[in-house]
Design an enzyme around this catalytic site. Structure first.
Site, PDB file in Angstrom:
ATOM      1  N   ASP A   1       3.662 -15.264  12.376  1.00 26.44           N
ATOM      2  CA  ASP A   1       4.444 -16.109  12.802  1.00 26.44           C
ATOM      3  C   ASP A   1       5.457 -16.689  11.554  1.00 26.44           C
ATOM      4  O   ASP A   1       5.897 -17.689  11.305  1.00 26.44           O
ATOM      5  CB  ASP A   1       3.629 -17.463  12.943  1.00 26.44           C
ATOM      6  CG  ASP A   1       2.911 -17.009  14.367  1.00 26.44           C
ATOM      7  OD1 ASP A   1       3.381 -16.399  15.300  1.00 26.44           O
ATOM      8  OD2 ASP A   1       1.776 -17.648  14.578  1.00 26.44           O
TER       9      ASP A   1
ATOM     10  N   ASN B   1       9.398 -13.590  18.805  1.00 25.33           N
ATOM     11  CA  ASN B   1       8.251 -13.932  19.309  1.00 25.33           C
ATOM     12  C   ASN B   1       8.422 -15.270  19.642  1.00 25.33           C
ATOM     13  O   ASN B   1       9.226 -16.068  18.862  1.00 25.33           O
ATOM     14  CB  ASN B   1       7.272 -13.965  18.227  1.00 25.33           C
ATOM     15  CG  ASN B   1       5.805 -14.616  18.634  1.00 25.33           C
ATOM     16  OD1 ASN B   1       5.190 -14.445  19.745  1.00 25.33           O
ATOM     17  ND2 ASN B   1       5.228 -15.562  17.655  1.00 25.33           N
TER      18      ASN B   1
ATOM     19  N   SER C   1       9.248 -22.411  18.681  1.00 27.53           N
ATOM     20  CA  SER C   1      10.201 -21.541  17.746  1.00 27.53           C
ATOM     21  C   SER C   1      10.365 -20.265  18.337  1.00 27.53           C
ATOM     22  O   SER C   1       9.498 -19.692  18.880  1.00 27.53           O
ATOM     23  CB  SER C   1       9.914 -21.770  16.323  1.00 27.53           C
ATOM     24  OG  SER C   1       9.549 -22.661  15.717  1.00 27.53           O
TER      25      SER C   1
ATOM     26  N   HIS D   1       6.826 -18.863  19.818  1.00 27.76           N
ATOM     27  CA  HIS D   1       5.666 -19.724  19.133  1.00 27.76           C
ATOM     28  C   HIS D   1       5.461 -21.112  19.286  1.00 27.76           C
ATOM     29  O   HIS D   1       6.787 -21.748  19.010  1.00 27.76           O
ATOM     30  CB  HIS D   1       5.503 -19.437  17.509  1.00 27.76           C
ATOM     31  CG  HIS D   1       4.256 -19.962  16.839  1.00 27.76           C
ATOM     32  ND1 HIS D   1       2.860 -19.400  16.876  1.00 27.76           N
ATOM     33  CD2 HIS D   1       4.082 -21.119  16.115  1.00 27.76           C
ATOM     34  CE1 HIS D   1       2.127 -20.196  16.186  1.00 27.76           C
ATOM     35  NE2 HIS D   1       2.871 -21.039  15.905  1.00 27.76           N
TER      36      HIS D   1
HETATM   37  C1  GRF Z   1       3.252 -19.819  24.911  1.00 29.00           C
HETATM   38  O1  GRF Z   1       2.678 -21.253  24.640  1.00 29.00           O
HETATM   39  C2  GRF Z   1       3.651 -19.182  23.685  1.00 29.00           C
HETATM   40  O2  GRF Z   1       4.582 -19.957  22.870  1.00 29.00           O
HETATM   41  C3  GRF Z   1       2.469 -18.693  23.165  1.00 29.00           C
HETATM   42  O3  GRF Z   1       1.506 -18.243  24.102  1.00 29.00           O
HETATM   43  C4  GRF Z   1       1.985 -19.083  25.536  1.00 29.00           C
HETATM   44  C5  GRF Z   1       2.193 -18.165  26.354  1.00 29.00           C
HETATM   45  O4  GRF Z   1       2.163 -18.588  27.503  1.00 29.00           O
HETATM   46  N1  GRF Z   1       2.729 -17.858  22.189  1.00 29.00           N
HETATM   47  P1  GRF Z   1       2.637 -17.697  28.731  1.00 29.00           P
HETATM   48  O5  GRF Z   1       1.715 -16.496  28.676  1.00 29.00           O
HETATM   49  O6  GRF Z   1       4.204 -16.992  28.595  1.00 29.00           O
HETATM   50  O7  GRF Z   1       2.619 -18.691  29.929  1.00 29.00           O
END
Ligand code: GRF
Length: 216
Positions: free
Chosen positions: A144, A106, A135, A108
């Protein structure tokens, strides 16, 4: 390496993977993008990239666990070596995720273990942090909370708002995700019994993305 992506929204992290692959910089095959939102722009990005795009609606299932079981049954059909949660905004049932240990990552937007959950940019600003970041971690049953593979740091600047910070960080997230997936595709990183391993040795702290896009 066969990769399946889960995304709930915009899909810019998926697009970064697809673009890196198109440029020959990522030795993966993107098998599918699955979403819990029928209207997610990520689905269109996948279609345009020639990647199977599938939406599954949680409301068509009686509860969270049955949705997650159905979702991961669809994921399993693509026989992925790696599942990337890229802006996938649902918590996954612990019993469903357990058999996938070491195969799901994932991204995050915080320097975990700081700020799991939502509103990470606002929380970093409120806390008066001078450095924020993102991360990539292996997914476990804890939200997370799985072992962190790699991070990117981003200094806060005067006048930053949650929005400006999110926008600046997003660009760095893309580099972080691509570089981390590359290490996984090269089979240099794996989840061992005691945490993340790099080239067969235990990783003592997360790798850090440098300004040239390399993980160190
Ligand atoms: C990103 O900021 C990611 O870290 C978080 O959600 C957002 C997703 O953005 N988990 P995208 O849909 O990839 O543009």
């Amino acid at each position: 390496m066969r990769v399946v992506v889960l995304a709930s929204g915009r899909g810019s992290n998926f697009a970064a993977l697809a673009e890196a692959k198109r440029r020959g910089e990522l030795p993966i095959s993107l098998r599918a993008l699955l979403s819990d939102k029928r209207t997610a722009p990520a689905l269109l990005l996948a279609e345009n990239a020639g990647v199977a795009a599938i939406a599954l609606a949680p409301r068509d299932f009686p509860d969270r666990a049955s949705f997650d079981r159905a979702l991961f049954a669809r994921v399993a059909k693509f026989e992925p070596d790696l599942v990337v949660l890229a802006g996938y905004m649902r918590v996954i049932d612990p019993d469903v995720i357990e058999p996938w240990r070491g195969k799901v990552i994932n991204i995050h937007p915080s320097l975990l273990p700081k700020y799991p959950g939502l509103h990470t940019h606002a929380r970093a600003l409120e806390a008066g942090d001078t450095v924020h970041g993102a991360s990539v971690h292996f997914v476990t049953a804890q939200l997370d909370g799985g072992p962190v593979i790699a991070q990117v740091e981003l200094p806060l600047i005067a006048g930053d708002t949650p929005e400006s910070l999110a926008a600046r960080l997003l660009h760095r997230e893309h580099g972080l995700l691509v570089a981390t997936v590359r290490l996984l595709a090269q089979r240099r990183v794996r989840l061992g019994a005691n945490g993340v391993e790099l080239d067969g040795a235990s990783l003592q702290q997360p790798l850090l993305l440098d300004d040239r896009g390399q993980l160190r």
